[in-house]
Motif scaffolding. Structure first.
Motif, mmCIF file in Angstrom:
data_model
loop_
_atom_site.group_PDB
_atom_site.id
_atom_site.type_symbol
_atom_site.label_atom_id
_atom_site.label_comp_id
_atom_site.label_asym_id
_atom_site.label_seq_id
_atom_site.Cartn_x
_atom_site.Cartn_y
_atom_site.Cartn_z
ATOM 1 N N ASP A 86 -8.009 6.339 -4.051
ATOM 2 C CA ASP A 86 -7.578 4.933 -4.100
ATOM 3 C C ASP A 86 -8.343 4.065 -3.108
ATOM 4 O O ASP A 86 -8.219 2.833 -3.128
ATOM 5 C CB ASP A 86 -6.072 4.824 -3.787
ATOM 6 N N ARG A 111 -0.648 7.611 -2.069
ATOM 7 C CA ARG A 111 -2.051 7.234 -2.300
ATOM 8 C C ARG A 111 -2.943 8.426 -1.990
ATOM 9 O O ARG A 111 -2.653 9.211 -1.090
ATOM 10 C CB ARG A 111 -2.460 6.085 -1.376
ATOM 11 N N SER A 112 -4.044 8.487 -2.738
ATOM 12 C CA SER A 112 -5.013 9.534 -2.453
ATOM 13 C C SER A 112 -6.302 8.885 -1.971
ATOM 14 O O SER A 112 -6.477 7.667 -2.064
ATOM 15 C CB SER A 112 -5.259 10.375 -3.707
ATOM 16 N N PHE A 153 0.843 -1.208 0.000
ATOM 17 C CA PHE A 153 0.000 0.000 0.000
ATOM 18 C C PHE A 153 0.875 1.253 0.000
ATOM 19 O O PHE A 153 0.580 2.236 -0.677
ATOM 20 C CB PHE A 153 -0.933 -0.002 1.220
ATOM 21 N N VAL A 165 -2.982 8.892 3.350
ATOM 22 C CA VAL A 165 -3.452 9.197 1.992
ATOM 23 C C VAL A 165 -3.718 10.707 1.946
ATOM 24 O O VAL A 165 -3.888 11.347 2.986
ATOM 25 C CB VAL A 165 -4.746 8.436 1.628
ATOM 26 N N MET A 197 -9.088 0.259 -0.752
ATOM 27 C CA MET A 197 -8.205 -0.636 -1.504
ATOM 28 C C MET A 197 -8.169 -1.970 -0.768
ATOM 29 O O MET A 197 -7.866 -2.028 0.421
ATOM 30 C CB MET A 197 -6.800 -0.047 -1.621
#
Ligand SMILES: [Zn+2]
Length: 479
Positions: free
Chosen positions: A185, A181-182, A176, A336, A188
């Motif tokens: 995403d 990451r935003s 991960f 994130v 997930m």
């Protein structure tokens, strides 16, 4: 009988989540049948915290029996496993390290295919991670300092230390974290049939239910707080589909909640606790699953839902678990970017569907008494020529079945038909196809189900279509 609720033990809080596949309450009964708090590790935590989830909780659970000539119940998975050539435990390979024979490996492969298909449909992303990791990884997660005793010892190479992985969460977390990451995403869902190793004392090992190497149907869902409920609902739906396909409808959930009075233990993030628990409860209600709540049973890092079932002996065991974790995201500093461009910490949901494959297949062997439904049966069809003169046609039939994707074999022995039928019955093969002169002339086959039910005379093409359809539907019956 109701499961025994055993407290976490020491007041001292562990620095690491109980992984999804483990339960402190799964400590086996002592030989006297009494359930004690179990031994404690130097950290002061019960060593059972590291035990394989899914062991029976009920009193009077079977104990490992090592004596040669011991009498096992005819339905015991160890006895059926030997009689049906499913798995062996070889002393030269090591205790607690089962070897899956071709037939057992077939059951496992078909089950795994089914799970993967269901997970793909539910939006999971499958990964593959190695069986080792650097000590540093498990120091960060907190496993090494606290659970060293139940892990295999460190291996030192080129100045670095490695351990056999006791669980998959840290590897998935690093996947991960492998790129920024935003919020887009999320959620997930990272999934893997992750193989893990635990050091269990040799006296504790038993068949496929207590092992030292095990594969878990594992997944980690990284999500935002407001996504928790929807993810739990989806997870429960996945569980329901998988269990229902296997004919398992009688299960319930133990929901472990925090104790609001115990401010010290659950000091941080009370709002998140309350929100998570409400999400779990609401998801269970939404899914229509029977559940009971136990205040104060949650570990300190998050509430969890244990999926409970009874095995054929009537012992309750935890098949799987859904567990919220607010701690590992913190330990690894998982972040994130949110809508405002600011860093936000997601929550992790650890979840299994069938728990460890070893334990679950042990359960299925006993549940089905070795007679697996057609789609899971290692050998689905055995072709029985009534006499030597029918062997050539029987060979053609067996070849056609195999070409059609069925696991078929031919009995070419010189035995009489009743003996051939008896042999297929003993091997718990779901379908027998009997062929003689009459069938050869009409290009037909006579189908007989295990147990004696006559499934009629069909053309070879119709028989193949009939069986393939039963497999595709994952039918539990042949009728
Ligand atoms: Zn996990």
């Amino acid at each position: 009988m109701p499961p025994t609720k055993r407290p976490l033990g020491e007041k001292k809080t562990p620095a690491v989540p109980e992984p999804a596949e483990l339960s402190p309450r799964d400590h086996p009964t002592s030989p006297s049948g009494l359930r004690g708090a179990g031994p404690t590790s130097p950290s002061g935590l019960p060593t059972s915290l590291f035990e394989l989830r899914g062991t029976s909780r009920g009193a009077g659970r079977r104990q490992p029996q090592k004596d040669e000539g011991e009498t096992l119940s005819p339905r015991d998975h160890r006895r059926l496993g030997a009689e049906l050539d499913l798995f062996i435990i070889d002393p030269m390979v090591g205790s607690g390290l089962p070897l899956w024979l071709p037939k057992g490996a077939t059951i496992r492969r078909e089950l795994e295919r089914f799970i993967i298909e269901e997970e793909l449909r539910a939006g999971y992303l499958h990964v593959i991670t190695p069986h080792l990791g650097k000590a540093e990884l498990y120091e960060t997660s907190g496993h090494l300092p606290y659970y060293k005793d139940t892990m295999f010892p460190l291996m030192k190479v080129e100045g670095e230390e490695f351990v056999l992985k006791p669980m998959n969460c840290p590897h998935h977390i690093r996947i991960f974290q492998s790129r920024p990451r935003s919020y887009r995403d999320l959620p997930m869902r990272i999934a893997e049939f992750g193989t893990m190793y635990r050091f269990e004392k040799s006296g504790q090992l038993m068949g496929l239910t207590r092992v030292r190497g095990m594969t878990l149907n594992d997944a980690h869902i990284f999500c935002r707080e407001d996504q928790i409920e929807a993810e739990i609902v989806k997870t429960l739906e996945l569980i329901r589909r998988v269990y229902q396909t296997l004919g398992l409808t009688d299960y319930w959930v133990d929901l472990a909640l925090h104790d609001p009075k115990n401010k010290k233990k659950y000091a941080d993030n009370i709002a998140l606790w309350e929100q998570s628990e409400a999400a779990l409860r609401s998801a269970l209600q939404h899914a229509g699953v029977k559940f009971t709540e136990a205040v104060g049973d949650a570990a300190f890092y998050g509430p969890k839902a244990d999926i409970q079932m009874k095995d054929v002996a009537g012992h309750t065991f935890t098949v799987s678990t859904i567990q919220l974790d607010m701690l590992l995201p913190e330990r690894f500093g998982i972040e994130v970017t949110n809508e405002e461009g600011k860093a936000e910490r997601p929550v992790i949901v650890h979840r299994g569907v069938i728990g460890t494959h070893e334990r679950f297949i042990a359960f299925l062997i006993e549940h089905f008494n070795g007679l697996f439904p057609l789609w899971l049966a290692p050998i689905q069809v055995r072709v029985l020529p009534v006499s030597q003169s029918a062997v050539a046609y029987a060979t053609r039939v067996a070849d056609a079945l195999r070409d059609g994707g069925l696991r078929a074999e031919l009995d070419e022995s010189n035995e009489t038909l009743p003996k051939k039928i008896r042999s297929a019955e003993v091997q718990k093969i779901p379908v027998m196809i009997v062929v003689g002169e009459k069938e050869q002339q009409g290009n037909t086959v006579t189908l007989r189900a295990h147990g004696g039910k006559n499934l009629g005379v069909k053309s070879l093409a119709d028989a193949l279509a009939f069986l393939r359809e039963r497999v595709a539907q994952k039918s539990l019956t042949l009728g």
